[in-house]
Design an enzyme around this catalytic site. Structure first.
Site, PDB file in Angstrom:
ATOM      1  N   GLN A 160       0.835  -1.208   0.000  1.00 11.82           N
ATOM      2  CA  GLN A 160       0.000   0.000   0.000  1.00 11.82           C
ATOM      3  C   GLN A 160       0.871   1.259   0.000  1.00 11.82           C
ATOM      4  O   GLN A 160       0.391   2.342  -0.298  1.00 11.82           O
ATOM      5  CB  GLN A 160      -0.939   0.009   1.210  1.00 11.82           C
ATOM      6  CG  GLN A 160      -1.991  -1.085   1.153  1.00 11.82           C
ATOM      7  CD  GLN A 160      -2.972  -1.058   2.304  1.00 11.82           C
ATOM      8  OE1 GLN A 160      -3.194  -2.068   2.940  1.00 11.82           O
ATOM      9  NE2 GLN A 160      -3.574   0.098   2.606  1.00 11.82           N
ATOM     10  N   ARG A 203      -9.620  -0.381   7.427  1.00 11.70           N
ATOM     11  CA  ARG A 203     -10.637   0.588   7.024  1.00 11.70           C
ATOM     12  C   ARG A 203     -11.000   1.604   8.107  1.00 11.70           C
ATOM     13  O   ARG A 203     -12.170   1.867   8.380  1.00 11.70           O
ATOM     14  CB  ARG A 203     -11.892  -0.129   6.561  1.00 11.70           C
ATOM     15  CG  ARG A 203     -12.468   0.592   5.359  1.00 11.70           C
ATOM     16  CD  ARG A 203     -13.564  -0.137   4.682  1.00 11.70           C
ATOM     17  NE  ARG A 203     -13.896   0.603   3.494  1.00 11.70           N
ATOM     18  CZ  ARG A 203     -14.122   0.063   2.311  1.00 11.70           C
ATOM     19  NH1 ARG A 203     -14.066  -1.223   2.166  1.00 11.70           N
ATOM     20  NH2 ARG A 203     -14.431   0.813   1.290  1.00 11.70           N
ATOM     21  N   CYS A 204      -9.984   2.140   8.718  1.00 11.33           N
ATOM     22  CA  CYS A 204     -10.218   3.269   9.625  1.00 11.33           C
ATOM     23  C   CYS A 204      -8.860   3.862   9.849  1.00 11.33           C
ATOM     24  O   CYS A 204      -7.903   3.139  10.018  1.00 11.33           O
ATOM     25  CB  CYS A 204     -10.792   2.800  10.941  1.00 11.33           C
ATOM     26  SG  CYS A 204      -9.631   2.726  12.287  1.00 11.33           S
ATOM     27  N   GLU A 245     -13.006   5.057   4.396  1.00  9.83           N
ATOM     28  CA  GLU A 245     -13.084   4.430   5.717  1.00  9.83           C
ATOM     29  C   GLU A 245     -14.370   4.717   6.447  1.00  9.83           C
ATOM     30  O   GLU A 245     -14.773   3.954   7.330  1.00  9.83           O
ATOM     31  CB  GLU A 245     -11.975   4.981   6.592  1.00  9.83           C
ATOM     32  CG  GLU A 245     -10.647   4.748   6.023  1.00  9.83           C
ATOM     33  CD  GLU A 245      -9.592   5.362   6.894  1.00  9.83           C
ATOM     34  OE1 GLU A 245      -9.868   6.380   7.541  1.00  9.83           O
ATOM     35  OE2 GLU A 245      -8.517   4.804   6.926  1.00  9.83           O
TER      36      GLU A 245
END
Ligand code: PCD
Ligand SMILES: [Cu+]
Length: 806
Positions: free
Chosen positions: A237, A384-385, A760
């Site tokens: 990523q 996802r945060c 997110e």
């Protein structure tokens, strides 16, 4: 000249710029099986590596015997920590300032830990070699329960640092203690609690979960002995950060390392960090002189790469009888597993958990976080945060519901009463953030009206009566969540990774024919950057999005950037794109002025070119300017049309949203049905509404998975009980509810195009909405808080505890 046969609207539509539901350009290859993933890479002579992993959660390694493995046909090498010591790579630094074993050095600290790396001519031979390595272990006492970690007689896990009482984030109180992080005003907060009219206190746990992207973590490393260069293709990523880390630990000159992230099959934070597999594959390639591929299987991914959450939050709110909040106090026990490998900006050991005051105007607050070691896999990624924001949102949104219950007040009304008001922005929170913008009332009102909230509450009241009369076995819950996110890490004043400021970048190069290429330091894993980034450029400089190629993920060609996670691509790289485009536009204006023989100030921008003010027929399109840039620029000006921008954001962006979940639960079976899920998101200026809806659908599906089933669970001896999709809940289309999406638009005042992140948000807001719905369903039976995940069995157990079923 612009095409005079087209109207302004038609010219605008042709650009497919901001706000356009442009179809995802990357999907042409993805939907036809033409994506190019790491595992698609096959190099001549390529070898395959696989790990011997520990069956024990805590054990001393007495001996490792490689002899039998080396006799397996095809096996070429077996690496252990002893071999890695020769090149000083037995341990590697983590992003959180700790060190981590690459291969077990003297002991193992979690089940599935990497013990030896077998290199063979194919994957099957490597696996046979793995089975043939003989490791003798001596089991040690295991520490799984985080609440026992700091007991005086708890087993000491990290013998390497047991006497080092000063960690990367300050003093440590116990060999299993990593750090204590505090923020806020303790005295003022304690004082507010001592005079509180009403107070609540609850232990709110957010279980250990795992991002489990469809494609596992993998890489191919190829060392060219002649050139002394190392090329690494991997599921990264953050490719540039990986290159810098490799340069630092392998002591190779950074320009001789090429890191390439090809197409990625989902990241969700799992692919931010550096794993032993990357190091071992690189060392194996240097040793053998051949390319080495390492590909995790599903069980390895679920048990050994980065987990998420595992936060145990004791939350307290002080309030007046009328329901005005006066203080928030939270203590967190943060279970980081065997090594502190949390992926947070360096100065933030608990990420941005101090967003825990949420959307409410708390006069004072105090947070303390204790990080601890246990015999579990290391990690602590966002899933996802951005950086512990979902934990914070879950904590405050559950706590607000618990307070509402205690006050006998409606949870939506309590929220409305305590919202930060539109005129308070930019708002300085008690825990140190400056919220850039927001209009919470409008968003919540829109949500409540759309779902007909009052009717739902009436229906619920009637159902409860019916339940009491024995006419139904079903209970109904309405889960309300109002979250504030903090994304776009981040401003160099407070965000860095290993000392590198968290800016991001964009380089745009326009070609003579009016087409171009743009490259960024971020890396899409499915988000659709190739589509949306071109839309920003289209609106900024009037070149149709389809004429701009977006390229990311190759450190040789892309400008340096910190990568994609924490919904930072739009807030940071998105801003760099706009500022790079504006540099191009400024030069284009000079060229146009020269060609139209007027002063620059006499030009105005008009969709896709410059027009002479007051002389509408004198127009030069951006396409023509591109050509001119390569043949007739003003005297003294360099030819060409390109620009680079490195953007250091002045602040984070603060997206927000109002979610409502309606659920029915059968108390005798625990089976739930999500009747309705409504999600309103405000991410400022919307680049591509279709992609945003897709992001929200994906995020809500993950939120549903977490709240209603996911958990990485261990038994007392540290065996992972949820190591495959048989036991770890990954919802399919069968289980996934229907999603209704909606929006308001409150642009970020400091972002060049006013956009905030959105990827997110649905996880941050979704998890509490589901959990609040379950808890709301059970609340009339005297329950205040039921821990996640809320699967059928646990719902049924809750009903049993509350005495409503047998
Ligand atoms: N306003 C706005 C915003 C946004 N957008 C869009 O949307 C997307 C997203 O974005 P953002 O929010 O900015 O984000 P990013 O950075 O890009 O990304 C990241 C995220 O993303 C999400 N999503 C997704 N999707 C997919 N498909 N895949 C994946 O993997 C994923 N992941 C996830 C995660 S997890 Mo972490 O890492 O945990 O921290 S973080 C994250 C992109 O495309 C963009 O462009 C728009 O349009 N508009
Ligand atoms: Cu998080």
């Amino acid at each position: 000249m612009n095409d005079i046969t087209l109207t302004r609207e038609e010219r605008e539509a042709k650009l497919e710029g901001l706000g356009c539901r442009r179809k995802r350009v990357e999907d042409i290859r993805f939907t036809q099986g033409k994506g190019n993933y790491v595992d698609d890479l096959k190099l001549p002579g390529m070898l395959h590596g696989d790990f011997v992993r520990s069956p024990y959660a805590h054990a001393r390694i007495k001996s490792i015997n490689k002899d039998a493995a080396l006799k397996v046909p095809g096996v070429l090498a077996v690496l252990t920590a002893e071999d890695l010591k020769g090149v000083n790579l037995a341990w590697m630094p983590t992003l959180a300032g700790d060190v981590q074993m690459v291969l077990a050095d003297g002991k193992v600290l979690f089940q599935g830990q990497e013990v030896a790396f077998v290199v063979a001519t194919d994957r099957y031979a490597a696996d046979d070699g793995v089975v043939a390595v003989d490791v003798e272990y001596e089991a040690l006492p295991v520490l799984i329960d985080p609440f026992k970690a700091l007991e005086p007689d708890a087993p000491v896990l990290r013998e390497d640092i047991k006497d080092k009482m000063d960690g990367a984030h300050g003093p440590r109180r116990h060999p299993n203690h990593i750090f204590e992080w505090t923020v806020g005003d303790k005295e003022l907060t304690d004082a507010a609690f001592s005079k509180a009219e009403v107070a609540i206190k609850e232990l709110i746990s957010y279980q250990r979960v795992h991002p489990s992207p469809l494609e596992t973590c993998q890489c191919v490393c190829s060392f060219d002995k002649i050139k002394g260069e190392l090329t690494i293709w991997g599921t990264f990523q953050a490719p540039h950060v990986i290159r810098t880390v490799v340069a630092l630990i392998a002591k190779l000159p950074e320009q001789k390392i090429h890191v390439i992230s090809p197409d990625i099959g989902g990241g969700f934070g799992n692919k931010v960090g550096a794993y032993p597999g990357y190091i071992c594959a690189a060392v194996a390639s240097i040793v053998t002189g051949k390319p080495v591929k390492w590909v995790e299987d599903r069980i390895e991914n679920l048990t050994a790469t980065s987990f998420a959450r595992d936060y145990h939050m004791t939350a307290e709110i002080a309030a007046t009888k009328e329901g005005k909040v006066t203080a928030l106090r939270v203590h967190v026990l943060a279970d980081h597993g065997a090594f502190d490998a949390c992926a947070d900006p360096s100065k933030w050991p608990a990420g941005f958990f101090n967003i825990v005051t949420g959307s409410y105007d708390f006069p004072t607050a105090y947070v303390s976080v204790d990080g601890i070691y246990t015999n579990k896999a290391p990690g602590g990624v966002a899933y996802r945060c951005s950086f512990r924001v979902t934990e914070a949102a879950y904590c405050i949104e559950r706590a607000m519901d618990i307070l509402a219950q205690k006050l006998g007040m409606d949870p939506a009304e309590l929220r409305m009463k305590n919202f930060i008001k539109p005129e308070q922005f930019p708002y300085h929170s008690a825990l140190g953030w400056e919220y850039d913008s927001g209009d919470y009332q409008t968003a919540l009102n829109k949500a409540l009206e759309t779902v007909k909230y009052e009717d739902l509450r009436k229906e619920q009241a009637a159902k409860r009566e019916a339940f009491r009369r024995g006419e139904t076995r079903e209970i109904m819950g309405v889960g309300v969540c109002f979250f504030t996110e903090i994304v776009g890490a981040g401003p160099s004043k407070n965000c860095d990774i290993l000392g590198i400021a968290m800016f991001d970048s964009c380089e745009i190069r326009l070609h003579p024919t009016g087409a171009g290429i743009a490259r960024m330091g971020t890396k899409s894993q499915g988000q659709g950057h190739e589509t949306t980034y071109a839309q920003i450029i289209a609106s900024e400089i009037g070149i149709p999005a389809e004429d701009i190629t977006v390229e990311e993920g190759n450190t040789d060609t892309a400008p340096y950037g910190l990568g994609t996670y924490g919904s930072r691509s739009t807030p940071v790289a998105g801003a760099a794109i706009a500022t790079a485009a504006r540099k191009i536009k400024a030069k284009a204006q000079m060229i146009a002025a020269y060609r139209l023989e007027v002063h620059e100030d006499d030009l105005e921008w008009d969709v896709d070119g410059f027009r002479v003010k007051g002389l509408p027929e004198k127009f030069m399109s951006m396409k023509d300017i591109c050509w001119a840039a390569y043949n007739s620029v003003p005297p003294g000006m360099e030819p060409g049309l390109e620009a680079v921008s490195y953007y250091d954001p002045p602040n984070m962006t603060y997206p927000f949203g109002a979610y409502v979940c309606v659920m029915d639960i059968d108390v005798d079976t625990g089976v739930y049905k999500v009747r309705r899920f409504y999600a309103l998101d405000d991410c400022g200026t919307r680049i591509n509404p279709m992609i945003i809806e897709g992001q929200v659908h994906g995020g809500l599906t993950e939120a549903f998975a977490i709240a209603m089933g996911q958990e990485i669970r261990y038994d007392e001896t540290g065996n992972v009980l949820t190591g495959s999709f048989m036991d770890f809940f990954l919802p399919t289309a069968m289980e996934t509810p229907h999603w209704e999406t909606d929006y308001t638009v409150t642009p970020s005042p400091h972002h060049p195009i006013g956009a905030k992140g959105v990827g997110e948000s649905p996880n941050v807001g979704g998890v509490p909405a589901f959990s609040n719905a379950v808890n709301d369903a059970f609340s009339f039976l005297g329950s205040t808080h039921i821990q996640m995940p809320h699967d059928f069995w646990r719902n049924w157990q809750a009903a049993k505890r509350l005495g409503v079923t047998g």
